[in-house]
Design a protein around this motif. Structure first.
Motif, PDB file in Angstrom:
ATOM      1  N   LEU A 100      12.862   2.634   3.762  1.00 46.06           N
ATOM      2  CA  LEU A 100      11.522   2.275   4.219  1.00 46.06           C
ATOM      3  C   LEU A 100      11.112   0.908   3.684  1.00 46.06           C
ATOM      4  O   LEU A 100      10.432   0.148   4.383  1.00 46.06           O
ATOM      5  CB  LEU A 100      10.506   3.339   3.784  1.00 46.06           C
ATOM      6  N   ALA A 101      11.533   0.582   2.468  1.00 50.16           N
ATOM      7  CA  ALA A 101      11.200  -0.730   1.905  1.00 50.16           C
ATOM      8  C   ALA A 101      11.788  -1.833   2.777  1.00 50.16           C
ATOM      9  O   ALA A 101      11.141  -2.856   3.037  1.00 50.16           O
ATOM     10  CB  ALA A 101      11.722  -0.834   0.469  1.00 50.16           C
ATOM     11  N   LEU A 146       0.807  -1.218   0.000  1.00 46.54           N
ATOM     12  CA  LEU A 146       0.000   0.000   0.000  1.00 46.54           C
ATOM     13  C   LEU A 146       0.841   1.270   0.000  1.00 46.54           C
ATOM     14  O   LEU A 146       0.291   2.369   0.013  1.00 46.54           O
ATOM     15  CB  LEU A 146      -0.920   0.007   1.231  1.00 46.54           C
ATOM     16  N   VAL A 147       2.157   1.120   0.014  1.00 44.25           N
ATOM     17  CA  VAL A 147       3.049   2.274   0.054  1.00 44.25           C
ATOM     18  C   VAL A 147       3.618   2.516  -1.338  1.00 44.25           C
ATOM     19  O   VAL A 147       4.187   1.601  -1.951  1.00 44.25           O
ATOM     20  CB  VAL A 147       4.190   2.052   1.075  1.00 44.25           C
ATOM     21  N   PRO A 176       6.264   1.822  -7.001  1.00 48.23           N
ATOM     22  CA  PRO A 176       6.494   1.229  -5.685  1.00 48.23           C
ATOM     23  C   PRO A 176       7.854   1.636  -5.152  1.00 48.23           C
ATOM     24  O   PRO A 176       8.736   2.088  -5.889  1.00 48.23           O
ATOM     25  CB  PRO A 176       6.438  -0.277  -5.977  1.00 48.23           C
ATOM     26  N   LEU A 177       8.022   1.495  -3.841  1.00 49.31           N
ATOM     27  CA  LEU A 177       9.327   1.756  -3.253  1.00 49.31           C
ATOM     28  C   LEU A 177      10.351   0.776  -3.814  1.00 49.31           C
ATOM     29  O   LEU A 177      10.094  -0.423  -3.907  1.00 49.31           O
ATOM     30  CB  LEU A 177       9.257   1.592  -1.735  1.00 49.31           C
ATOM     31  N   GLN A 178      11.501   1.270  -4.188  1.00 48.10           N
ATOM     32  CA  GLN A 178      12.575   0.408  -4.636  1.00 48.10           C
ATOM     33  C   GLN A 178      13.178  -0.332  -3.442  1.00 48.10           C
ATOM     34  O   GLN A 178      13.150   0.147  -2.318  1.00 48.10           O
ATOM     35  CB  GLN A 178      13.653   1.229  -5.351  1.00 48.10           C
ATOM     36  N   ASP A 179      13.718  -1.507  -3.721  1.00 48.20           N
ATOM     37  CA  ASP A 179      14.230  -2.347  -2.641  1.00 48.20           C
ATOM     38  C   ASP A 179      15.292  -1.640  -1.812  1.00 48.20           C
ATOM     39  O   ASP A 179      15.429  -1.909  -0.617  1.00 48.20           O
ATOM     40  CB  ASP A 179      14.814  -3.640  -3.205  1.00 48.20           C
ATOM     41  N   GLU A 180      16.052  -0.749  -2.437  1.00 49.02           N
ATOM     42  CA  GLU A 180      17.140  -0.090  -1.713  1.00 49.02           C
ATOM     43  C   GLU A 180      16.649   1.063  -0.833  1.00 49.02           C
ATOM     44  O   GLU A 180      17.428   1.628  -0.057  1.00 49.02           O
ATOM     45  CB  GLU A 180      18.211   0.419  -2.689  1.00 49.02           C
ATOM     46  N   TRP A 233      12.489  -1.647   5.963  1.00 49.27           N
ATOM     47  CA  TRP A 233      11.731  -1.673   7.231  1.00 49.27           C
ATOM     48  C   TRP A 233      10.418  -2.431   7.044  1.00 49.27           C
ATOM     49  O   TRP A 233      10.034  -3.236   7.897  1.00 49.27           O
ATOM     50  CB  TRP A 233      11.458  -0.248   7.701  1.00 49.27           C
ATOM     51  N   LEU A 234       9.735  -2.176   5.948  1.00 46.11           N
ATOM     52  CA  LEU A 234       8.446  -2.828   5.706  1.00 46.11           C
ATOM     53  C   LEU A 234       8.608  -4.337   5.569  1.00 46.11           C
ATOM     54  O   LEU A 234       7.779  -5.104   6.068  1.00 46.11           O
ATOM     55  CB  LEU A 234       7.799  -2.247   4.444  1.00 46.11           C
ATOM     56  N   VAL A 235       9.667  -4.778   4.917  1.00 47.91           N
ATOM     57  CA  VAL A 235       9.908  -6.214   4.792  1.00 47.91           C
ATOM     58  C   VAL A 235      10.191  -6.825   6.151  1.00 47.91           C
ATOM     59  O   VAL A 235       9.661  -7.889   6.508  1.00 47.91           O
ATOM     60  CB  VAL A 235      11.080  -6.480   3.829  1.00 47.91           C
ATOM     61  N   GLN A 236      11.005  -6.165   6.945  1.00 47.55           N
ATOM     62  CA  GLN A 236      11.364  -6.686   8.264  1.00 47.55           C
ATOM     63  C   GLN A 236      10.162  -6.788   9.189  1.00 47.55           C
ATOM     64  O   GLN A 236      10.107  -7.658  10.055  1.00 47.55           O
ATOM     65  CB  GLN A 236      12.431  -5.798   8.901  1.00 47.55           C
ATOM     66  N   HIS A 237       9.196  -5.889   9.014  1.00 49.60           N
ATOM     67  CA  HIS A 237       8.041  -5.856   9.906  1.00 49.60           C
ATOM     68  C   HIS A 237       6.792  -6.476   9.275  1.00 49.60           C
ATOM     69  O   HIS A 237       5.707  -6.375   9.844  1.00 49.60           O
ATOM     70  CB  HIS A 237       7.741  -4.413  10.321  1.00 49.60           C
ATOM     71  N   SER A 238       6.951  -7.103   8.127  1.00 51.63           N
ATOM     72  CA  SER A 238       5.776  -7.628   7.419  1.00 51.63           C
ATOM     73  C   SER A 238       5.090  -8.738   8.191  1.00 51.63           C
ATOM     74  O   SER A 238       3.885  -8.964   8.028  1.00 51.63           O
ATOM     75  CB  SER A 238       6.177  -8.130   6.029  1.00 51.63           C
ATOM     76  N   SER A 239       5.806  -9.459   9.029  1.00 54.73           N
ATOM     77  CA  SER A 239       5.205 -10.567   9.773  1.00 54.73           C
ATOM     78  C   SER A 239       4.676 -10.142  11.130  1.00 54.73           C
ATOM     79  O   SER A 239       4.140 -10.939  11.869  1.00 54.73           O
ATOM     80  CB  SER A 239       6.231 -11.689   9.972  1.00 54.73           C
ATOM     81  N   ARG A 240       4.854  -8.862  11.440  1.00 58.54           N
ATOM     82  CA  ARG A 240       4.399  -8.369  12.750  1.00 58.54           C
ATOM     83  C   ARG A 240       2.893  -8.407  12.815  1.00 58.54           C
ATOM     84  O   ARG A 240       2.206  -8.081  11.855  1.00 58.54           O
ATOM     85  CB  ARG A 240       4.905  -6.948  12.979  1.00 58.54           C
TER      86      ARG A 240
END
Length: 243
Positions: free
Chosen positions: A227-228, A211-212, A220-224, A230-237
Motif C-alpha cells: 500500500l505504501a 494519513l495512513v 507509519p506504513l513501511q516502504d516495503e 501505491w500511495l507514492v505512485q498516486h501521490s501526484s494524482r
C-alpha cells in the motif's frame, strides 16, 4: 488482477468514483430551475437507503420551499456568521468575509435532514456503547443524497453556520429531533474544478500517505508495504480534476 464477480462494471465504477471526486459544497452557482419531482424523489430514496445503527433509520426530510421560512433561516445564518467572523483577524478575517458560505435564497430548494434520537425506543441494537451512532447514521444519509445529487447534475451546499436550537424552533421540531444538516439544492451553472476553499487557498488537500497508519497511530506504513508503494505512485494524482 483479482476481481470479484460482485464488482461493478468498469463504466459503473468510474461513474461512482467520478461522483465522489467531483462532489462539491455549492454556494454560488445555483440556477433558478426547479428540481423535477422524480429527481427529488430519487435523491430522497437514495438517502433513505443509507445504513443505520440497528436499522434505526433516524432521519426525516423537511422539504423547504417557503421563502418566509428560508428568510428566517438566513437571519439565523447572518447572526451566527457575524459571530464566526470574530474568530479571525487581519487578512484572514478579510478572506473569511469574502467567502460566500450559503445559498439559502439562491437555491430553488432547501432541505433539512434531521435525526430523531428517540426512534427505535430506549434500546437500539448496536447503540449501547456509542450513542452518537444515530447521528453518524444520519450523516451517511446526507452523503448518499449528496453523491446521488452529483450524479443527477444537482449541486448541494451544507449550511453549517447556524444556531441549531433556533433552527429547530423555526422548523417546529420535536425536542427529540436534531436538525443535523441544512442543505441548499439546485441545478448549477458549473461544478468547480476544486473545492472552493482549496481553490481560494484557505486549505489544501492533505496528502493521503501522511494519513495512513499501520497497526497503531505512531506506526507509519513501511516502504516495503504494497500500500505504501501505491500511495507514492498516486501521490501526484488530482482526484478533483475532471477527466
Amino acid at each position: 488482477m483479482t476481481r470479484s464477480h460482485h464488482s461493478f462494471s468498469e463504466e459503473e465504477r468510474q461513474g461512482l468514483y467520478r461522483a465522489i471526486f467531483e462532489r462539491r459544497d455549492v454556494r454560488s452557482q445555483f440556477l433558478p430551475d426547479p428540481i423535477p419531482t422524480d429527481v427529488l424523489g430519487r435523491l430522497l430514496e437514495a438517502a433513505h437507503h443509507a445504513p443505520s445503527v440497528g436499522f434505526m433509520q433516524p432521519w426525516d426530510f423537511l422539504v423547504i420551499d417557503s421563502i418566509e421560512v428560508r428568510r428566517r433561516v438566513l437571519d439565523n445564518f447572518e447572526r451566527e456568521n457575524a459571530r464566526a467572523t470574530d474568530n479571525y483577524e487581519g487578512e484572514q478575517r478579510a478572506a473569511y468575509s469574502a467567502l460566500k458560505l450559503q445559498g439559502i435564497l439562491d437555491s430553488p430548494l432547501n432541505l433539512c435532514i434531521t435525526c430523531d434520537r428517540s426512534r427505535g425506543g430506549p434500546t437500539v441494537l448496536g447503540r449501547n456503547s456509542i450513542v452518537e451512532t444515530d447521528l453518524f447514521s444520519t450523516c451517511l444519509a446526507v452523503q448518499n443524497l449528496w453523491l446521488a445529487a452529483r450524479a443527477e447534475g444537482i449541486g448541494v451546499g451544507w449550511v453549517s453556520i447556524l444556531d441549531q436550537q433556533r433552527l429547530a424552533r423555526v422548523l417546529d421540531l420535536p425536542t427529540t429531533v436534531y436538525p443535523l444538516a441544512y442543505l441548499c439544492l439546485g441545478y448549477v451553472s458549473e461544478f468547480l474544478e476544486q473545492p472552493e476553499l482549496e481553490a481560494r487557498g484557505w486549505r489544501s488537500r492533505l496528502p493521503l500517505q501522511e494519513l495512513v497508519h499501520h497497526n497503531g497511530w505512531h506506526q507509519p506504513l513501511q516502504d516495503e508495504h504494497p500500500l505504501a508503494e501505491w500511495l507514492v505512485q498516486h501521490s501526484s494524482r488530482q482526484p478533483t480534476r475532471k477527466e
